[in-house]
Design an enzyme around this catalytic site. Structure first.
Site, PDB file in Angstrom:
ATOM      1  N   ASP A  31       0.730  -1.035   0.322  1.00 15.84           N
ATOM      2  CA  ASP A  31       0.383  -0.434  -0.362  1.00 15.84           C
ATOM      3  C   ASP A  31       0.738   1.609   0.217  1.00 15.84           C
ATOM      4  O   ASP A  31       2.150   1.202   0.871  1.00 15.84           O
ATOM      5  CB  ASP A  31      -0.695  -0.152   1.228  1.00 15.84           C
ATOM      6  CG  ASP A  31      -2.168   0.623   0.953  1.00 15.84           C
ATOM      7  OD1 ASP A  31      -3.472   0.771   0.746  1.00 15.84           O
ATOM      8  OD2 ASP A  31      -2.069   2.375   0.710  1.00 15.84           O
ATOM      9  N   ILE A  32       0.354   1.835  -0.541  1.00 23.12           N
ATOM     10  CA  ILE A  32       1.355   3.520  -0.991  1.00 23.12           C
ATOM     11  C   ILE A  32       1.163   4.093   0.327  1.00 23.12           C
ATOM     12  O   ILE A  32       2.374   4.891   0.504  1.00 23.12           O
ATOM     13  CB  ILE A  32       0.953   4.442  -1.917  1.00 23.12           C
ATOM     14  CG1 ILE A  32       1.952   5.292  -2.620  1.00 23.12           C
ATOM     15  CG2 ILE A  32      -0.594   4.833  -2.345  1.00 23.12           C
ATOM     16  CD1 ILE A  32       1.915   5.735  -4.134  1.00 23.12           C
ATOM     17  N   ASN A  87     -12.804  -3.351   2.493  1.00 25.82           N
ATOM     18  CA  ASN A  87     -13.912  -1.876   2.386  1.00 25.82           C
ATOM     19  C   ASN A  87     -14.823  -2.232   1.230  1.00 25.82           C
ATOM     20  O   ASN A  87     -14.109  -2.775   0.022  1.00 25.82           O
ATOM     21  CB  ASN A  87     -13.305  -0.894   2.845  1.00 25.82           C
ATOM     22  CG  ASN A  87     -12.286  -1.028   4.397  1.00 25.82           C
ATOM     23  OD1 ASN A  87     -12.648  -1.212   4.603  1.00 25.82           O
ATOM     24  ND2 ASN A  87     -10.815  -0.155   3.959  1.00 25.82           N
ATOM     25  N   GLY A  93     -15.927   2.520   3.571  1.00 18.25           N
ATOM     26  CA  GLY A  93     -14.738   2.567   3.880  1.00 18.25           C
ATOM     27  C   GLY A  93     -13.451   2.663   2.166  1.00 18.25           C
ATOM     28  O   GLY A  93     -12.578   2.979   1.812  1.00 18.25           O
ATOM     29  N   GLN A  94     -14.378   2.477   1.722  1.00 18.90           N
ATOM     30  CA  GLN A  94     -13.490   1.881  -0.109  1.00 18.90           C
ATOM     31  C   GLN A  94     -13.481   2.713  -0.839  1.00 18.90           C
ATOM     32  O   GLN A  94     -14.154   4.059  -0.729  1.00 18.90           O
ATOM     33  CB  GLN A  94     -14.634   0.715  -0.385  1.00 18.90           C
ATOM     34  CG  GLN A  94     -13.761   0.354  -2.073  1.00 18.90           C
ATOM     35  CD  GLN A  94     -14.636  -0.525  -2.758  1.00 18.90           C
ATOM     36  OE1 GLN A  94     -15.673  -1.082  -2.451  1.00 18.90           O
ATOM     37  NE2 GLN A  94     -14.211  -1.029  -3.811  1.00 18.90           N
ATOM     38  N   HIS A 100     -10.414  -5.182  -3.431  1.00 24.04           N
ATOM     39  CA  HIS A 100      -9.786  -5.781  -3.036  1.00 24.04           C
ATOM     40  C   HIS A 100      -9.025  -5.992  -0.944  1.00 24.04           C
ATOM     41  O   HIS A 100      -9.814  -5.260  -0.728  1.00 24.04           O
ATOM     42  CB  HIS A 100      -7.666  -4.343  -3.189  1.00 24.04           C
ATOM     43  CG  HIS A 100      -8.450  -2.755  -2.927  1.00 24.04           C
ATOM     44  ND1 HIS A 100      -9.765  -2.580  -3.077  1.00 24.04           N
ATOM     45  CD2 HIS A 100      -8.572  -1.900  -1.687  1.00 24.04           C
ATOM     46  CE1 HIS A 100     -10.326  -1.642  -2.426  1.00 24.04           C
ATOM     47  NE2 HIS A 100      -9.628  -1.238  -1.739  1.00 24.04           N
ATOM     48  N   LEU A 101      -8.516  -6.734  -1.204  1.00 25.04           N
ATOM     49  CA  LEU A 101      -7.937  -7.533   0.051  1.00 25.04           C
ATOM     50  C   LEU A 101      -6.677  -6.658   0.305  1.00 25.04           C
ATOM     51  O   LEU A 101      -6.164  -7.270   0.055  1.00 25.04           O
ATOM     52  CB  LEU A 101      -7.900  -9.027   0.355  1.00 25.04           C
ATOM     53  CG  LEU A 101      -7.851  -9.993   1.545  1.00 25.04           C
ATOM     54  CD1 LEU A 101      -9.088 -10.566   1.345  1.00 25.04           C
ATOM     55  CD2 LEU A 101      -6.546  -9.821   1.763  1.00 25.04           C
ATOM     56  N   HIS A 102      -6.743  -6.070   1.849  1.00 23.01           N
ATOM     57  CA  HIS A 102      -5.778  -5.631   2.601  1.00 23.01           C
ATOM     58  C   HIS A 102      -5.317  -7.045   3.477  1.00 23.01           C
ATOM     59  O   HIS A 102      -6.117  -7.369   4.587  1.00 23.01           O
ATOM     60  CB  HIS A 102      -6.387  -4.252   3.381  1.00 23.01           C
ATOM     61  CG  HIS A 102      -6.812  -3.628   2.820  1.00 23.01           C
ATOM     62  ND1 HIS A 102      -6.283  -1.840   2.603  1.00 23.01           N
ATOM     63  CD2 HIS A 102      -7.821  -2.678   2.423  1.00 23.01           C
ATOM     64  CE1 HIS A 102      -7.230  -1.418   2.401  1.00 23.01           C
ATOM     65  NE2 HIS A 102      -7.886  -1.698   1.997  1.00 23.01           N
TER      66      HIS A 102
HETATM   67  P1  5GP Z   1      -9.379   1.208   0.391  1.00 19.98           P
HETATM   68  O1  5GP Z   1     -10.166   2.243   1.327  1.00 19.98           O
HETATM   69  O2  5GP Z   1     -10.683   0.887  -0.974  1.00 19.98           O
HETATM   70  O3  5GP Z   1     -10.041  -0.122   1.167  1.00 19.98           O
HETATM   71  O4  5GP Z   1      -7.725   1.441   0.339  1.00 19.98           O
HETATM   72  C1  5GP Z   1      -7.354   1.717  -0.948  1.00 19.98           C
HETATM   73  C2  5GP Z   1      -6.216   1.684  -0.542  1.00 19.98           C
HETATM   74  O5  5GP Z   1      -5.360   1.874  -1.798  1.00 19.98           O
HETATM   75  C3  5GP Z   1      -5.305   2.729   0.498  1.00 19.98           C
HETATM   76  O6  5GP Z   1      -4.791   2.132   1.517  1.00 19.98           O
HETATM   77  C4  5GP Z   1      -4.879   3.549  -0.099  1.00 19.98           C
HETATM   78  O7  5GP Z   1      -3.448   3.932   0.891  1.00 19.98           O
HETATM   79  C5  5GP Z   1      -4.852   2.424  -1.239  1.00 19.98           C
HETATM   80  N1  5GP Z   1      -3.791   3.163  -2.794  1.00 19.98           N
HETATM   81  C6  5GP Z   1      -4.522   4.324  -3.076  1.00 19.98           C
HETATM   82  N2  5GP Z   1      -4.255   4.481  -4.496  1.00 19.98           N
HETATM   83  C7  5GP Z   1      -2.922   4.039  -4.688  1.00 19.98           C
HETATM   84  C8  5GP Z   1      -1.604   3.377  -5.589  1.00 19.98           C
HETATM   85  O8  5GP Z   1      -1.569   4.548  -6.254  1.00 19.98           O
HETATM   86  N3  5GP Z   1      -0.429   2.692  -5.282  1.00 19.98           N
HETATM   87  C9  5GP Z   1      -0.963   1.766  -3.835  1.00 19.98           C
HETATM   88  N4  5GP Z   1      -0.024   0.822  -4.133  1.00 19.98           N
HETATM   89  N5  5GP Z   1      -1.674   1.641  -2.965  1.00 19.98           N
HETATM   90  C10 5GP Z   1      -2.953   2.814  -3.713  1.00 19.98           C
END
Ligand code: 5GP
Ligand code: ZN
Length: 114
Positions: A31-32, A87, A93-94, A100-102
């Protein structure tokens, strides 16, 4: 592939990411903006907008996604456990509309989540 989807582009190698795992069906990358010492996202290469958009035809993909977690977590050294999160939608919170699975680890997680 959804042409406007950043995670489709990451899986295709069009946007750089720090790869953690890949196979024919899945791509995993760090994750970034990590929320834990280890924070990896596992995605199907196939574009599914969210878990709420998945259906019976996606059963194999969903199985592959979950089934890959033990080996990825082990490779990341998460021997003391880890948190998996999906999420879904606005209240979930998506923020990126590609399923995607964290995998979060490297510290003790809190419960309940916020
Ligand atoms: P969500 O909030 O949708 O469950 O998770 C999305 C995740 O994607 C966030 O934790 C966010 O930091 C990560 N993310 C968003 N854009 C990028 C990207 O361009 N590169 C990477 N490696 N992670 C990203
Ligand atoms: Zn996508």
């Amino acid at each position: 592939m959804a042409s406007d989807c950043i995670f489709c582009k990451i899986a295709a190698g069009e946007i750089p990411a720090k790869k953690a795992y890949e196979d024919e069906h899945l791509f995993a990358f760090h994750d970034i903006d990590p929320k834990a010492p280890t924070h990896v996202l596992v995605i199907p290469r196939q574009h599914i907008a969210s878990l709420a958009h998945a259906s019976d035809k996606d059963a194999a993909t969903l199985s592959q996604l979950l089934n890959a977690v033990p080996a990825i977590a082990a490779q990341l050294g998460l021997t003391n456990g880890f948190r998996t999160v999906i999420n879904t939608g606005a209240d979930g919170g998506q923020t990126v509309s590609h399923l995607h699975l964290h995998i979060l680890g490297g510290r003790a997680m809190h419960w309940p989540p916020g």
